[in-house]
Design an enzyme around this catalytic site. Sequence first.
Site, PDB file in Angstrom:
ATOM      1  CB  CYS A   1      24.368  57.628  25.487  1.00  0.00           C
ATOM      2  SG  CYS A   1      24.118  56.860  27.091  1.00  0.00           S
TER       3      CYS A   1
ATOM      4  CG  ASN B   1      25.635  61.463  26.745  1.00  0.00           C
ATOM      5  OD1 ASN B   1      25.893  60.633  27.602  1.00  0.00           O
ATOM      6  ND2 ASN B   1      26.561  62.207  26.158  1.00  0.00           N
ATOM      7  N   GLY B   2      23.818  61.473  29.804  1.00  0.00           N
ATOM      8  CA  GLY B   2      24.167  62.162  31.055  1.00  0.00           C
ATOM      9  C   GLY B   2      23.494  61.467  32.231  1.00  0.00           C
TER      10      GLY B   2
ATOM     11  CG  HIS C   1      59.567  47.272  48.020  1.00  0.00           C
ATOM     12  ND1 HIS C   1      60.298  47.328  49.197  1.00  0.00           N
ATOM     13  CD2 HIS C   1      60.329  47.884  47.085  1.00  0.00           C
ATOM     14  CE1 HIS C   1      61.432  47.973  48.987  1.00  0.00           C
ATOM     15  NE2 HIS C   1      61.487  48.323  47.707  1.00  0.00           N
TER      16      HIS C   1
END
Length: 645
Positions: free
Chosen positions: A2, A100-101, A541
């Site tokens: 943020c 923020n976090g 493959h």
Amino acid sequence: MCGIVAYLGQRAAQPIIIEGLKRLEYRGYDSAGVALLSNGVIKIQKTSGRIAALEAILDKPNEGETLGLGHTRWATHGVPNQINAHPHKDYTGKIAVVHNGIIENYTTLKTWLQSEGVTFVSDTDTEVVANLIGYFYEKCDTGDKQSPLPKLLDAIQDTVSSFMPSLTLKKPQGQNKFEWAVQRALQQVHGTYGLGILCADCPDMFIGAKKGSPLILGVSEGEYILASDAAAIVEHTARAIYLSDNEMVIVTADGFHTKTIDNIAVTKSLENIEFSLEQIELGKFKHHMLKEIFEQPTALATCMGGRIDPQKDRIHLGGVNDYLRAMTHIKRIIITACGTAFHAGLVGEFLFEQLARITTETEYASEFRYRNPIVEDGTTVIAISQSGETADTLAAVEQAKERGATVLGIVNVVGSSIARATDAGVYLHVGPEIGVASTKAFTAQVTVLTMLAIELSRRRHISSDEATRYIKELTKIPDKISRILEQSEDIRKIAQANINQNNWLFLGRGVNYPVALEGALKLKEISYIHAEGLPAAEMKHGPIALIVDGMPAVFIATNGPQYEKIIGNISEVRARKGKTIIVATEGNDHIKQYADYLITVPDAPELLQPILTVIPLQLLAYHAAVLRGHDVDKPRNLAKSVTVE
Ligand code: AGP
């Protein structure tokens, strides 16, 4: 991730905060809000949506409101809506917080606070921090609380008592109550935070606190701007302090001081913010991503500037110089990163093995950190990160250090958490990368890896002449990129011709295989078209089953030892009516018969080609996203740096 801004000064806070948030909007943009403090009242205005939506609801700026917080969100806990938008007030209304976090123990704390009668209005972990600060602020000096557990469910009781056996509510004599309440609250918190905090009783003060998420305080004459990124500060001042983990800064009209959250004074020196405002302005470009794609010639020249001595053909990487001698005899390199940085690491793997003959492996940081990695003696770990804040990469760095490895960082943001956590490193020096889709950082990361590999190989076994040849070829790369950029309009037409295809393949061999992965990621993340990068030989493959009439397959088929092999892979796609978009070396007429669309790049030694072959893929993704009408710089669900797990 943020965006956080806080302001204290003589000017109206609101416009400064809003302008700062706009410079941080690439960090998160699902909701936004502002808190202003005047006359003992915290006024919060917030909304879901972008900052433009917030501006639409804001009161007119008031010269008397010179203290405030702002936030632009990338939701982690709680859906992006008005209630969950930041700032958050505590239950007493005296505290406001932007964050923020991620608070990892927020449910335990929330349950305990609720058992103490505290009420909540949102689903966020941030409101828990606000209420915890408010709780200590309200209960300060009301007498120590015995174990606050009687009312909790048994299942939670043990958890809470394990870290909150009893609550000391006695403040040290003379300490500011607000400051003390913040410290006591953060002592209970597990997780990461960059915080801006206000208190209604402290009209000329805000507090910032950091753990695991970036936080910078810009300082100018009687003005202080706290932000999660220098981009919000640089137009006001180039002088700043960078907080470290478990530190807080107390800012008042008379100045600032820093402490740990355990109330231990810390001295921080003012540093210069490395980049200027014009570097973050758009200029003549429509999007930051396009600007940063076109910046690459000058950005890489800057990245190499002062590090490559053209006269002596020597490479000087000051940041790791003390480690190079020890690295000359290392047995193994582990490169760890995420996303685009991981792809740069894969190129680095080729460079270290082919040039320096050092066993190298590249690991996703999110995998490395949880796999109990084997890190023997003689291992160097290289962490690559543009932002320097990617949570998984930061955790991988800590893991590698715990296991005794020397850890180097290749990072763009100066002073970022990863830059500070590593033993040494090399900054990209390419200026701020604002566009969420990483471009110039990728080519700069590969450039730094190339310089490091050349220098190590010169010390280990290649001749000086061969090292000189690589150095000279590397210094030609910026001009070669300029030539590729001239094809932007042609590449836009290729994107237009294939814009309705919802599944693309990107294919390369050898050192161009990581470029195929990078091209696929670029297309996915901004045009929302599904794309897969593969080693070209892998197609048979399984993935070849995907080829249908008209399906675009982007091949990197530049001159090199596997050119003939890749022609075979191209033929396999054409035989099934796939559309071939081919990146080939200038002057190769042979390839034209295989290409529905052809983009050319100047010739270069095979190991240096990724810095060139990625450019057309960056432009292809950019034009596809614009043609699809997407917000290229702020693609849905993404943020510029993933500071959460
Ligand atoms: C790439 O375009 C993306 N923005 C993303 O993959 C990014 O590279 C990744 O999150 C790593 O970020 P970092 O380099 O800042 O650590």
